[in-house]
Design a protein around this motif. Sequence first.
Motif, short mmCIF file in Angstrom:
data_model
loop_
_atom_site.label_atom_id
_atom_site.label_comp_id
_atom_site.label_asym_id
_atom_site.label_seq_id
_atom_site.Cartn_x
_atom_site.Cartn_y
_atom_site.Cartn_z
N SER A 31 0.79 -1.39 -0.23
CA SER A 31 0.41 0.00 -0.30
C SER A 31 0.75 1.10 -0.01
O SER A 31 0.70 1.99 -1.03
N ILE A 32 1.52 1.31 0.64
CA ILE A 32 2.55 2.35 0.59
C ILE A 32 3.27 1.96 -0.26
O ILE A 32 3.18 3.53 -1.06
N LEU A 33 4.01 1.46 -1.42
CA LEU A 33 4.54 1.71 -2.40
C LEU A 33 3.47 2.92 -3.79
O LEU A 33 4.05 2.83 -4.67
N LEU A 34 2.55 1.51 -3.22
CA LEU A 34 1.71 1.56 -4.40
C LEU A 34 1.10 3.35 -3.75
O LEU A 34 1.27 4.80 -4.95
N ILE A 35 0.76 3.99 -2.86
CA ILE A 35 0.72 5.02 -2.99
C ILE A 35 2.04 6.37 -3.16
O ILE A 35 2.22 6.94 -3.70
N SER A 36 3.28 5.79 -2.59
CA SER A 36 4.67 6.44 -3.33
C SER A 36 4.32 6.52 -4.51
O SER A 36 5.17 7.46 -4.73
N ALA A 37 3.99 5.70 -5.86
CA ALA A 37 4.32 5.43 -7.12
C ALA A 37 3.12 7.51 -7.36
O ALA A 37 3.27 7.88 -8.24
N ALA A 38 2.01 6.91 -6.87
CA ALA A 38 0.63 7.64 -6.30
C ALA A 38 1.55 9.44 -7.02
O ALA A 38 1.64 10.18 -7.42
N LEU A 39 2.27 9.37 -5.47
CA LEU A 39 2.78 10.78 -5.48
C LEU A 39 4.47 11.26 -5.93
O LEU A 39 3.74 12.77 -6.51
N SER A 40 4.71 10.57 -6.55
CA SER A 40 5.67 10.58 -7.67
C SER A 40 5.37 11.05 -8.56
O SER A 40 5.55 12.07 -8.92
N CYS A 41 4.24 10.18 -8.97
CA CYS A 41 4.11 10.57 -10.37
C CYS A 41 3.28 11.67 -10.71
O CYS A 41 3.10 13.04 -11.30
N PHE A 42 2.18 12.82 -9.65
CA PHE A 42 1.57 13.65 -9.14
C PHE A 42 1.95 14.59 -9.37
O PHE A 42 2.11 15.99 -9.97
N CYS A 43 3.07 14.27 -8.17
CA CYS A 43 4.08 15.88 -8.44
C CYS A 43 4.72 15.90 -8.57
O CYS A 43 5.37 17.24 -9.47
N GLY A 44 5.36 15.21 -10.15
CA GLY A 44 5.96 15.17 -11.42
C GLY A 44 5.64 15.74 -11.89
O GLY A 44 5.90 17.03 -12.66
N VAL B 208 2.80 18.01 -11.90
CA VAL B 208 2.77 19.41 -10.96
C VAL B 208 4.20 20.42 -11.72
O VAL B 208 4.49 21.49 -11.74
N ARG B 209 5.33 19.98 -11.44
CA ARG B 209 6.28 20.34 -11.26
C ARG B 209 6.80 20.17 -12.74
O ARG B 209 7.20 21.81 -13.49
N ALA B 210 6.28 19.61 -13.83
CA ALA B 210 6.54 20.16 -15.50
C ALA B 210 6.07 20.41 -15.95
O ALA B 210 5.84 21.45 -16.12
N ARG C 222 5.59 26.22 -17.63
CA ARG C 222 5.29 27.58 -18.03
C ARG C 222 6.32 28.68 -17.28
O ARG C 222 6.24 29.97 -16.88
N ASN C 223 7.40 27.91 -16.38
CA ASN C 223 8.69 29.46 -16.04
C ASN C 223 8.48 29.76 -15.20
O ASN C 223 8.89 30.96 -14.60
N VAL C 224 7.29 29.30 -14.54
CA VAL C 224 7.73 29.30 -12.99
C VAL C 224 8.86 28.90 -12.17
O VAL C 224 8.78 27.79 -12.05
N PRO C 225 9.17 29.65 -11.59
CA PRO C 225 10.36 28.91 -10.90
C PRO C 225 9.98 28.90 -9.38
O PRO C 225 8.78 29.81 -9.08
N PHE C 226 10.34 28.33 -9.21
CA PHE C 226 9.58 27.73 -7.71
C PHE C 226 10.90 27.06 -6.78
O PHE C 226 11.93 26.85 -7.43
N ARG C 227 11.03 27.33 -5.71
CA ARG C 227 11.78 26.67 -4.73
C ARG C 227 12.08 25.22 -4.25
O ARG C 227 12.82 24.54 -4.13
#
Length: 140
Positions: free
Chosen positions: A45-58, A60-62, A67-72
Motif C-alpha cells: 500500500s505504501i509503495l502504491l501511494i508512493s507511486a501516485a505521489l511521485s507521479c502527481f508531483c512530477g 505538477v513540477r512539469a 510555464r517558467n514558474v520559478p519555485f524553491r
Amino acid sequence: MSQEIEVSFVQKGDVYTIHTGSPVLGDIVMDYSGYAEDARGGNSSILLISAALSCFCGSVRAALVARNVPFRSLKAVGKGIKEMNAQGSMRLASLSIDVAVDLDDEWLPQLDHCAKIVKQCLITASLLDGIKVNHAVHRA
C-alpha cells in the motif's frame, strides 16, 4: 502508441527485491529479517501511494517548469485509507495527495492554473479508470 514496462520480484528467505529496471530507482529491497509475520504487512500500500505521489508531483513540477514558474521546493503528502470491502477483503478505498509549492506570491496565479490543469497523472488516472489486471500463479 503503447509502451511495455517490466518490473520483477524475487523473494529469497526474508529478503524481497523488486528489480525496477530504472537507473534512478535501482532495486527496492525489503528485508523482513527479524520482523514477525504480523509486522510485515502494509508495504505494498505504501509503495502504491508512493507511486501516485511521485507521479502527481512530477506532473505538477512539469507544468510549473513548462510555464517558467520559478519555485524553491515542492513538498507533498499522500494518504491512503484502507477499508474492508463487501467480501471482507482489505482494500485501499481512497487516496489523497496534498502538494505544497514554495514560490513567491507573484506566481500564485500560475500555480492556480497548473493546479487546475494537472488534475490527474498517469498513476492516479489509471487508478480512477480501474485498469485491467491479469493474474497468473504457476510452478517455477
